[in-house]
Design an enzyme around this catalytic site. Structure first.
Site, PDB file in Angstrom:
ATOM      1  N   PRO A  10     -85.320  69.509 -12.698  1.00 37.21           N
ATOM      2  CA  PRO A  10     -85.549  68.670 -13.872  1.00 37.21           C
ATOM      3  C   PRO A  10     -85.625  69.445 -15.182  1.00 37.21           C
ATOM      4  O   PRO A  10     -86.209  70.524 -15.247  1.00 37.21           O
ATOM      5  CB  PRO A  10     -86.892  67.987 -13.569  1.00 37.21           C
ATOM      6  N   ASN A  11     -85.017  68.840 -16.178  1.00 37.37           N
ATOM      7  CA  ASN A  11     -85.014  69.319 -17.571  1.00 37.37           C
ATOM      8  C   ASN A  11     -84.139  70.546 -17.801  1.00 37.37           C
ATOM      9  O   ASN A  11     -83.952  70.953 -18.946  1.00 37.37           O
ATOM     10  CB  ASN A  11     -86.448  69.580 -18.075  1.00 37.37           C
ATOM     11  N   ARG A  18     -83.890  72.779 -25.302  1.00 41.15           N
ATOM     12  CA  ARG A  18     -85.267  72.660 -24.850  1.00 41.15           C
ATOM     13  C   ARG A  18     -86.021  73.970 -25.083  1.00 41.15           C
ATOM     14  O   ARG A  18     -85.670  74.995 -24.496  1.00 41.15           O
ATOM     15  CB  ARG A  18     -85.208  72.372 -23.352  1.00 41.15           C
ATOM     16  N   TYR A  23     -86.852  79.332 -23.153  1.00 41.64           N
ATOM     17  CA  TYR A  23     -85.779  79.259 -22.156  1.00 41.64           C
ATOM     18  C   TYR A  23     -84.436  79.806 -22.637  1.00 41.64           C
ATOM     19  O   TYR A  23     -83.474  79.821 -21.865  1.00 41.64           O
ATOM     20  CB  TYR A  23     -85.622  77.812 -21.668  1.00 41.64           C
ATOM     21  N   ASN A  73     -83.694  76.878  -8.940  1.00 42.82           N
ATOM     22  CA  ASN A  73     -84.702  76.732  -9.992  1.00 42.82           C
ATOM     23  C   ASN A  73     -85.147  75.274  -9.943  1.00 42.82           C
ATOM     24  O   ASN A  73     -84.449  74.386 -10.457  1.00 42.82           O
ATOM     25  CB  ASN A  73     -84.141  77.086 -11.370  1.00 42.82           C
ATOM     26  N   ALA A  76     -90.244  72.143 -12.882  1.00 37.75           N
ATOM     27  CA  ALA A  76     -91.659  71.823 -12.665  1.00 37.75           C
ATOM     28  C   ALA A  76     -91.969  71.437 -11.219  1.00 37.75           C
ATOM     29  O   ALA A  76     -93.113  71.582 -10.767  1.00 37.75           O
ATOM     30  CB  ALA A  76     -92.083  70.704 -13.615  1.00 37.75           C
ATOM     31  N   GLU A  97     -85.720  81.761  -5.070  1.00 41.94           N
ATOM     32  CA  GLU A  97     -86.345  81.004  -6.163  1.00 41.94           C
ATOM     33  C   GLU A  97     -86.137  81.771  -7.466  1.00 41.94           C
ATOM     34  O   GLU A  97     -86.380  82.978  -7.501  1.00 41.94           O
ATOM     35  CB  GLU A  97     -87.846  80.888  -5.873  1.00 41.94           C
ATOM     36  N   HIS A  99     -86.714  81.632 -11.909  1.00 39.90           N
ATOM     37  CA  HIS A  99     -87.212  81.003 -13.136  1.00 39.90           C
ATOM     38  C   HIS A  99     -86.745  81.823 -14.325  1.00 39.90           C
ATOM     39  O   HIS A  99     -86.765  83.064 -14.281  1.00 39.90           O
ATOM     40  CB  HIS A  99     -88.743  80.915 -13.126  1.00 39.90           C
ATOM     41  N   ARG A 106     -97.685  82.273 -18.254  1.00 42.04           N
ATOM     42  CA  ARG A 106     -97.804  80.983 -18.930  1.00 42.04           C
ATOM     43  C   ARG A 106     -99.042  80.228 -18.416  1.00 42.04           C
ATOM     44  O   ARG A 106     -99.983  80.831 -17.944  1.00 42.04           O
ATOM     45  CB  ARG A 106     -96.498  80.207 -18.761  1.00 42.04           C
TER      46      ARG A 106
HETATM   47  C1  DQA Z   1     -88.953  77.004 -15.172  1.00 41.61           C
HETATM   48  C2  DQA Z   1     -90.491  77.178 -15.217  1.00 41.61           C
HETATM   49  C3  DQA Z   1     -91.176  75.877 -14.851  1.00 41.61           C
HETATM   50  O1  DQA Z   1     -92.593  76.045 -14.917  1.00 41.61           O
HETATM   51  C4  DQA Z   1     -90.778  74.792 -15.815  1.00 41.61           C
HETATM   52  O2  DQA Z   1     -91.375  73.563 -15.437  1.00 41.61           O
HETATM   53  C5  DQA Z   1     -89.315  74.642 -15.945  1.00 41.61           C
HETATM   54  C6  DQA Z   1     -88.506  75.854 -16.058  1.00 41.61           C
HETATM   55  C7  DQA Z   1     -88.227  78.285 -15.647  1.00 41.61           C
HETATM   56  O3  DQA Z   1     -87.040  78.403 -15.340  1.00 41.61           O
HETATM   57  O4  DQA Z   1     -88.807  79.118 -16.336  1.00 41.61           O
HETATM   58  O5  DQA Z   1     -88.779  73.545 -16.028  1.00 41.61           O
HETATM   59  O6  DQA Z   1     -88.565  76.752 -13.836  1.00 41.61           O
END
Ligand code: DQA
Length: 139
Positions: A10-11, A18, A23, A73, A76, A97, A99, A106
């Protein structure tokens, strides 16, 4: 060629717009194109999937289950989706995994990954290089 699937949650479709200070400025398409350019030299055949929907991510992991690797990735969902964790645990393919941001520098709620313990490894905090390092882990 090894088959690797990059799955973004998501996102991550909003990359570039964003919170660019967290990011980065690259869009998801730009990130994917950059990875596609690197893939042949690594002997990797790369495909991509993105969804904002938990169940669709579960299905994508299942469908990539017999590939040579998954870069995940989960956004959240990383921090609380037992369904995505169970999908990772269920498949044969090794899952790395990733990020973009250093989740450990954070908010506290980002310090927990329910997915990490069932992954081959985790790469956090290197921006788009997190994805490239994950690809290299499959070589
Ligand atoms: C993320 C870190 C997550 O905590 C966050 O909710 C994201 C992006 C990252 O790539 O840094 O959506 O996965």
């Amino acid at each position: 060629m090894k088959k690797v699937v990059v799955i973004n949650g998501p996102n991550l479709n909003l990359l570039g717009k964003r919170e660019p200070s967290v990011y980065g400025a690259a869009t998801l398409d730009e990130l994917n194109e950059w990875l596609l350019r690197a893939a042949p030299d690594l002997g990797i055949d790369l495909t991509f999937f993105q969804s904002n929907v938990e169940g669709e991510i579960v299905t994508a992991i299942q469908e990539a289950g017999s590939s040579d690797g998954i870069v995940l990735n989960a956004g959240a969902y990383t921090h609380y989706s037992i369904a995505i964790r169970d999908a990772v645990a269920a498949v044969q393919a090794p899952v790395v995994e990733v990020h973009l941001s250093n989740v450990y520098s954070r908010e506290d709620f980002r310090h927990v990954s329910v997915i990490g313990p069932v992954c081959r490894g985790s790469i956090v905090g290197f921006g788009k290089d997190s994805y490239l390092l994950a690809l290299k882990s499959f070589v």
